[in-house]
Design a protein around this motif. Structure first.
Motif, PDB file in Angstrom:
ATOM      1  N   ARG A 227       0.816  -1.215   0.000  1.00  0.00           N
ATOM      2  CA  ARG A 227       0.000   0.000   0.000  1.00  0.00           C
ATOM      3  C   ARG A 227       0.853   1.271   0.000  1.00  0.00           C
ATOM      4  O   ARG A 227       0.328   2.364   0.134  1.00  0.00           O
ATOM      5  N   ARG A 228       2.161   1.124  -0.124  1.00  0.00           N
ATOM      6  CA  ARG A 228       3.073   2.265  -0.152  1.00  0.00           C
ATOM      7  C   ARG A 228       2.824   3.187   1.048  1.00  0.00           C
ATOM      8  O   ARG A 228       2.504   4.360   0.902  1.00  0.00           O
ATOM      9  N   ARG A 229       2.964   2.622   2.234  1.00  0.00           N
ATOM     10  CA  ARG A 229       2.769   3.425   3.427  1.00  0.00           C
ATOM     11  C   ARG A 229       3.693   2.936   4.538  1.00  0.00           C
ATOM     12  O   ARG A 229       4.141   1.792   4.544  1.00  0.00           O
ATOM     13  N   ILE A 230       3.973   3.863   5.454  1.00  0.00           N
ATOM     14  CA  ILE A 230       4.739   3.551   6.655  1.00  0.00           C
ATOM     15  C   ILE A 230       3.766   3.512   7.819  1.00  0.00           C
ATOM     16  O   ILE A 230       3.030   4.474   8.069  1.00  0.00           O
ATOM     17  N   LEU A 231       3.742   2.390   8.538  1.00  0.00           N
ATOM     18  CA  LEU A 231       2.888   2.225   9.710  1.00  0.00           C
ATOM     19  C   LEU A 231       3.694   2.608  10.944  1.00  0.00           C
ATOM     20  O   LEU A 231       4.743   2.018  11.213  1.00  0.00           O
ATOM     21  N   VAL A 232       3.209   3.593  11.672  1.00  0.00           N
ATOM     22  CA  VAL A 232       3.948   4.139  12.811  1.00  0.00           C
ATOM     23  C   VAL A 232       3.284   3.704  14.112  1.00  0.00           C
ATOM     24  O   VAL A 232       2.054   3.790  14.246  1.00  0.00           O
ATOM     25  N   GLY A 233       4.100   3.278  15.069  1.00  0.00           N
ATOM     26  CA  GLY A 233       3.569   2.773  16.325  1.00  0.00           C
ATOM     27  C   GLY A 233       3.474   3.796  17.440  1.00  0.00           C
ATOM     28  O   GLY A 233       3.199   3.443  18.573  1.00  0.00           O
ATOM     29  N   SER A 234       3.693   5.067  17.155  1.00  0.00           N
ATOM     30  CA  SER A 234       3.643   6.093  18.193  1.00  0.00           C
ATOM     31  C   SER A 234       2.225   6.270  18.721  1.00  0.00           C
ATOM     32  O   SER A 234       1.247   6.237  17.964  1.00  0.00           O
ATOM     33  N   LEU A 235       2.102   6.474  20.036  1.00  0.00           N
ATOM     34  CA  LEU A 235       0.789   6.639  20.668  1.00  0.00           C
ATOM     35  C   LEU A 235       0.477   8.087  21.014  1.00  0.00           C
ATOM     36  O   LEU A 235      -0.602   8.387  21.520  1.00  0.00           O
ATOM     37  N   ASP A 236       1.399   9.008  20.767  1.00  0.00           N
ATOM     38  CA  ASP A 236       1.210  10.387  21.218  1.00  0.00           C
ATOM     39  C   ASP A 236       1.204  11.377  20.057  1.00  0.00           C
ATOM     40  O   ASP A 236       1.595  12.527  20.208  1.00  0.00           O
TER      41      ASP A 236
END
Length: 305
Positions: A227-236
């Motif tokens: 999907r040409r995307r970066i999945l970010v795990g930040s919660l804030d």
């Protein structure tokens, strides 16, 4: 329900923008504001039809008392159909798959025109409904009530054309493709006291590899190549849904940076250059709450630690 694309108008001015309601909103100038990942369900765009569905909406038809004082613009409709075609293509659909069962207007969905009786008829009065929703019943004032058929035919034509380069929009009829944003020279800047390689574009903006910026701030991420995307795990992170986000008009393939949690809001967009994801450094700082200093331009720590 099978995967379905729903086409809406927002009954707003051309510049209206709000997350949580539609996956993508198209402004009156044809700018795409992709607010949520297409892989997640939003709760309230099309009554009882929100599962396994994507909602695209044109910001228009908000005139008071006459909705048609803010009609859909031609460039807006072209962008709407182009985005629907891109989604369909990414799902493996071809022109023959663009049917009312898979892609419909809110007017058609409200009236159960696909043959699935999902709810009482709250669609156009001419189709036996209460008249609450009539999105794209017509594409122009006084036009025939065939808006859904007309839009599907446009989308079929786009799917029959040669596929545009990945991430680039189909050109408007009679209009050439976008001119590619130029990069002038490489440079370096300080980020948390370390040297970071950047590129300066023709507008004077600094671009850096998204992976380098995320790593410097120890933000976990994962690259979703399909999907040409970066999945970010930040919660804030609270996305700002910027009006000046990177658009296909820069002439480069695009990627999106999306939060992994909740309804997967899009944080920012960038370009794919040499098959690597680049984003504007200042936009990255603004979205991730990073303090900035100028003369020289440098990034410091994230606000709040």
């Amino acid at each position: 329900m099978p995967a379905t694309i729903y086409l809406h108008w927002a009954a707003t001015p051309y510049n209206w923008l709000r997350p949580g309601l539609y996956h993508t909103i198209i402004g009156g100038d044809g700018r795409l504001h992709r607010l949520h990942a297409y892989s997640i369900d939003l709760p309230a765009h099309t009554w009882r039809r929100n599962s396994n569905a994507v909602a695209l909406s044109c910001a228009c038809m908000g005139g008071r008392p006459d909705p048609w004082s803010i009609p859909p613009t031609e460039i807006q409709l072209h962008a709407l159909c182009g985005e629907a075609a891109a989604i369909a293509r990414s799902w493996g659909w071809d022109a023959a798959d663009i049917s009312i069962q898979r892609l419909m207007t809110h007017a058609e969905a409200a009236s159960n025109r696909d043959g699935r009786w999902m709810h009482d008829n709250y669609g156009p009065v001419i189709w036996g409904g209460t008249g609450e929703r009539w999105d794209f019943l017509q594409l122009t004032r006084g036009g025939p009530p065939t808006g859904g058929d007309e839009l599907r035919q446009r989308i079929r034509r786009l799917l029959l054309e040669p596929e545009p380069p990945v991430g680039l929009p189909a050109a408007m009829p009679g209009v050439g493709g976008p001119e590619r944003l130029a990069f002038r020279r490489p440079a370096t800047m300080r980020v948390r006291g370390q040297a970071l390689a950047v590129e300066l574009d023709s507008n004077g903006s600094s671009w850096a590899l998204a992976a380098d910026l995320l790593s410097l701030y120890e933000i976990p991420y994962e690259w979703d190549a399909n999907r040409r995307r970066i999945l970010v795990g930040s919660l804030d992170v609270v996305p700002s849904f910027r009006d000046d986000q990177v658009q296909p008009s820069v002439g480069w393939p695009l990627f999106e940076m999306t939060l992994q949690n909740g309804n997967a809001p899009v944080i920012l967009r960038g370009i794919l250059r040499d098959n690597r994801a680049w984003c504007r450094v200042l936009e990255f700082a603004e979205e991730f709450g990073i303090t900035v200093s100028f003369e020289p331009f440098a990034l410091r720590e994230r606000r709040g630690g």
